[in-house]
Write an enzyme that holds these catalytic residues in place. Structure first.
Site, PDB file in Angstrom:
ATOM      1  N   SER A 179     124.644 107.659 -29.368  1.00 15.20           N
ATOM      2  CA  SER A 179     125.908 107.049 -28.964  1.00 15.20           C
ATOM      3  C   SER A 179     125.740 106.370 -27.614  1.00 15.20           C
ATOM      4  O   SER A 179     125.217 106.975 -26.676  1.00 15.20           O
ATOM      5  CB  SER A 179     126.994 108.112 -28.855  1.00 15.20           C
ATOM      6  OG  SER A 179     127.417 108.492 -30.121  1.00 15.20           O
ATOM      7  N   ASP A 213     134.935 101.267 -28.234  1.00 15.21           N
ATOM      8  CA  ASP A 213     134.319 102.519 -27.772  1.00 15.21           C
ATOM      9  C   ASP A 213     133.272 102.258 -26.685  1.00 15.21           C
ATOM     10  O   ASP A 213     132.073 102.390 -26.916  1.00 15.21           O
ATOM     11  CB  ASP A 213     133.699 103.247 -28.976  1.00 15.21           C
ATOM     12  CG  ASP A 213     133.421 104.709 -28.669  1.00 15.21           C
ATOM     13  OD1 ASP A 213     133.409 105.069 -27.468  1.00 15.21           O
ATOM     14  OD2 ASP A 213     133.214 105.483 -29.611  1.00 15.21           O
ATOM     15  N   HIS A 232     133.487 107.431 -25.796  1.00 11.81           N
ATOM     16  CA  HIS A 232     133.421 108.859 -26.122  1.00 11.81           C
ATOM     17  C   HIS A 232     132.290 109.570 -25.379  1.00 11.81           C
ATOM     18  O   HIS A 232     132.282 110.795 -25.308  1.00 11.81           O
ATOM     19  CB  HIS A 232     133.402 109.099 -27.645  1.00 11.81           C
ATOM     20  CG  HIS A 232     132.090 108.885 -28.333  1.00 11.81           C
ATOM     21  ND1 HIS A 232     131.771 107.727 -28.990  1.00 11.81           N
ATOM     22  CD2 HIS A 232     131.034 109.704 -28.501  1.00 11.81           C
ATOM     23  CE1 HIS A 232     130.564 107.842 -29.530  1.00 11.81           C
ATOM     24  NE2 HIS A 232     130.092 109.029 -29.244  1.00 11.81           N
TER      25      HIS A 232
HETATM   26  N1  ARG Z   1     131.521 110.035 -34.486  1.00  7.83           N
HETATM   27  C1  ARG Z   1     131.102 109.544 -33.209  1.00  7.83           C
HETATM   28  C2  ARG Z   1     129.778 110.148 -32.817  1.00  7.83           C
HETATM   29  O1  ARG Z   1     129.500 111.264 -33.089  1.00  7.83           O
HETATM   30  C3  ARG Z   1     132.075 109.877 -32.140  1.00  7.83           C
HETATM   31  C4  ARG Z   1     133.267 109.037 -32.202  1.00  7.83           C
HETATM   32  C5  ARG Z   1     134.291 109.453 -31.209  1.00  7.83           C
HETATM   33  N2  ARG Z   1     135.581 109.009 -31.673  1.00  7.83           N
HETATM   34  C6  ARG Z   1     136.507 109.842 -32.143  1.00  7.83           C
HETATM   35  N3  ARG Z   1     137.584 109.352 -32.697  1.00  7.83           N
HETATM   36  N4  ARG Z   1     136.379 111.127 -32.049  1.00  7.83           N
HETATM   37  O2  ARG Z   1     128.989 109.519 -32.152  1.00  7.83           O
END
Ligand code: ARG
Length: 741
Positions: free
Chosen positions: A653, A222, A86
């Site tokens: 992230s 991811d 992501h």
């Molecule tokens: N919630 C994660 C973050 O903010 C992002 C994950 C991305 N995946 C998704 N299905 N949108 O770091």
């Protein structure tokens, strides 16, 4: 094991911190503040191994992506870098076309000349300096908040300038910590040439989609892979064919040993922002106004985007990254509201504040210094509350229209034409800037989608925002279009230079102020901008000055009250470290969540009828064949994701998850649903970091993608399994008879 635990407990009690992973620690304070506790938890190295000014250290392999939108880690001597899927999403989407859709299909460079320019830079920390004394020396108690801020700004600018060596690659960031009680200088070196090396298909990289986002148990691959390049001299350089792979001072060894419950884990990266000191008034305003507004507007946007993306494959690709971004914080704010309520954060803050006030009032000098702190905050928030909704709607809804946002790019040109239409050179330069941003804008733009979005966004403003705080354009729609926002938007999109490239290029060839003044898109933008700049911004700014002052005093008072506690500053996109242990949790009464997921969960979740839970045929075949090789865990399963007690937030992230030996065990990518209030209030029993297990990453690259050469480029480590002590049964236990029942 028992002994180990009591040791940890002793360390925790004497240090006085709330353990269980809480804390986003500063790298230059690890020795004094954290090292002993880290070692008690299983860290085998030293603070100097993490952050050193004298030798290669772990910090040299931790990358800031762009200005800190994500983090990454270097895993080879040739500048190979891992981060999240992501985090690479924008780059991956930008490099995708309907004909060559690497977002959907994945991509692996089999040779270095296939690696593709990614469009973002990375930076590495050089050093941190505590400049608190320098800043405090120019401040005094007689200063107004404005004078104070100006003086701090001046010192900060001077410090940043001094740290710049003129090479063009140094990025010095002066940072205010603890709401203006401490100050630090962070100096980074920035490398602009970064290239995409590989990404799994979306079905792996975003497996579970928005349904699983922010949630455990998780089964998402991811991750994506990049390579950093330098000029032939090894120094940072813009993209050029003759550039060579970056040679890091240090890179992460990658562990094949996996994680067990209780294992030490630490994460280094760039958390963006937290609000751990938010007071009860701030919690209330967020809960009552800001969050519901954001959720409502984003929900509407997502419905419209989905409709258009489902109908047209080209639109799906154009809007994939925008949609993911909107959806991510849409769900975040839903979870945060729930968490704040479920954890009674407002009441807990109230109780803490009562405690603090009692301490303040018990001493005349303290009362003099801090006596008004809660009143100041209450007053500031009461003032801000009057404008909060309109302001949120301007940011999210008015400027949520892509045409309106793009109109803002033409604002400089328009101002110049009004001020000094004779300055041809300046006009040409500004037109060029518009042309440049237009190219980017149009690449991922679909006017039909944005037309529906624009109508809907302004309709919402009309319906939801106090009439006295709406932009003028709303009245135009009410009067000229009888309140029909669709009709208004249809006319706007038929005529505006912002929504059609031919019209825009014709305008830029012969810029005319009249055209800009009459343009309905520009009018919508300017009326929104004027409201924001003329009314909402100044009013909120005034309230915010009071609030800022309040937090400076509040945080100072809290630290003075509790000097034995180890305090860490709120996240602010500076490099931090968080440490804790791999651990499971109980999300609710009678429910237990294990710390590790395996390939079985992917197969259980598979649903060919939902685009969020498709398992690519080749992946399914390999998973069913259990062809996991050296990437399997002891039970023969393929580990997918794990959780640990670590304190991260957005910006982290892609961060490396590191074991006690300094080896890479995973890539952090998310937080969990039960602790979504965590950015405001850390929840030790519930808060976990979700990471992709590095063995799954290696398996995808090696077995699924057939890019083993990239795994071979890394430094894999497998430590000998410790031989367990022989078990001797006590004499009293009768020997097994072997009888079958
Ligand atoms: N919630 C994660 C973050 O903010 C992002 C994950 C991305 N995946 C998704 N299905 N949108 O770091």
């Amino acid at each position: 094991m028992k002994k180990f635990l009591s040791l940890v407990l002793a360390a925790v009690l004497t240090a006085g911190t709330a353990f269980a992973g809480e804390g986003m620690w500063l790298l230059n304070k690890l020795k004094q503040v954290n090292e002993a506790e880290m070692r008690a938890l299983g860290f085998k190295l030293t603070a100097e191994d993490i952050y050193s000014l004298n030798k290669a250290s772990i910090k040299d392999a931790v990358a800031r992506l762009g200005g800190g939108f994500c983090s990454g880690e270097v895993v080879s001597a040739d500048g190979l870098m891992l981060t999240n899927h992501h985090c690479g999403y924008d780059a991956i989407q930008s490099l995708s076309t309907v004909e060559n859709d690497i977002l959907t299909n994945g991509f692996w460079a089999m040779t270095r000349d296939q690696e593709k320019p990614a469009g973002f830079s990375v930076s590495f920390l050089q050093y941190i300096t505590d400049v608190t004394d320098t800043v405090l020396s120019v401040l005094n108690d007689g200063m107004s908040e404005e004078e104070r801020e100006a003086a701090i700004g001046q010192v900060g600018d001077a410090l940043e300038k001094k740290a710049d060596d003129g090479s063009g690659h140094i990025d010095a960031n002066f940072k205010v910590m603890f709401a203006g009680n401490q100050f630090y200088l962070f100096v980074y070196k920035t490398y602009p040439d970064v290239r995409l090396v590989g990404t799994p298909p979306n079905a792996i990289g975003k497996f579970g989609g928005d349904t699983d986002n922010w949630q455990w148990p998780r089964h998402t691959g991811d991750f994506s892979m990049f390579r950093i390049y330098t000029g032939p001299d090894g120094e940072p350089a813009e993209y050029a064919p003759e550039n060579i792979p970056f040679k890091p001072r240090w890179h992460f060894p990658v562990s094949l040993d996996g994680v067990k419950k209780g294992d030490f884990s630490m994460i280094m990266g760039f958390p963006g922002s937290t609000d751990r000191f938010l007071n009860s008034d701030g919690v209330k305003l967020a809960l009552e106004v800001e969050q519901p507004s954001r959720v409502k507007i984003r929900g509407e946007k997502l419905d419209i985007l989905k409709k258009h993306m489902d109908a047209d494959n080209a639109v799906r690709l154009k809007y994939a990254a925008k949609d993911a971004q909107i959806a991510n914080y849409w769900k975040y704010f839903i979870g945060q509201q729930k968490g704040l309520k479920r954890q009674h954060v407002y009441d807990r803050k109230k109780a803490q504040e009562a405690d603090l006030m009692a301490w303040i009032n018990a001493d005349a000098a303290r009362k003099q210094k801090y006596g008004n702190v809660l009143n100041d905050l209450a007053e500031g928030y009461a003032q801000r509350a009057k404008y909060e909704k309109a302001s949120t709607y301007m940011q999210e809804a008015a400027f949520g229209s892509e045409a309106v946002m793009f109109g803002f790019r033409l604002y400089g040109l328009k101002r110049q034409m009004e001020k000094d239409p004779k300055d041809q050179a300046k006009l040409a330069a500004l037109s060029d800037m518009v042309r440049h941003s237009a190219r980017e804008f149009w690449k991922d733009y679909d006017p039909a989608t944005d037309q529906e979005l624009t109508a809907s966004m302004f309709r919402m403003i009309h319906k939801d925002v106090d009439a006295a705080q709406q932009p003028d354009v709303i009245q135009t729609v009410v009067k000229k279009y009888k309140g029909d926002f669709d009709k208004w938007a249809a006319t706007l999109f038929k005529t505006s230079i912002l929504t059609d490239s031919t019209r825009l290029m014709a305008f830029l060839a012969k810029p005319s102020l009249k055209v800009l003044q009459k343009d309905m898109g520009m009018q919508a933008m300017e009326s929104s901008l004027n409201l924001y700049r003329g009314v909402l911004g100044p009013a909120i700014g005034e309230a915010q000055t009071k609030i800022d002052r309040g937090y400076r005093l509040l945080e100072a008072a809290m630290m003075e009250k509790d000097p034995g506690k180890q305090w860490y500053p709120d996240a602010n996109s500076t490099e931090r470290l968080t440490y804790g242990i791999v651990n499971d949790y109980k999300p609710a009464d009678a429910v237990h969540y294990d710390f590790l997921t395996t390939e079985e969960g992917i197969l259980q979740k598979e649903d060919p009828t939902s685009d969020e839970f498709i398992v690519p045929a080749r992946q399914k075949e390999l998973l069913l064949a259990k062809d996991f090789g050296r990437y399997a865990d002891a039970s023969g399963h393929l580990p997918i994701n794990f959780i640990s007690e670590n304190d991260i937030t957005g910006g982290n992230s892609g961060s490396p998850v590191i074991n006690g030996n300094g080896e890479l065990i995973g890539i952090a990518f998310d937080g969990n649903w039960e602790a979504m209030s965590g950015d405001i209030s850390y929840e030790p029993e519930l808060q976990r970091t979700i990471s992709v297990d590095i063995r799954y990453v290696l398996w995808v690259i090696d077995k699924f993608a057939g890019a083993k050469h990239l795994v071979d480029e890394m430094t894999l480590v497998k430590r000998p399994v410790p031989v367990p002590a022989p078990i001797t049964l006590p004499e009293t236990v009768p020997a097994k008879t072997g009888k079958k029942k």
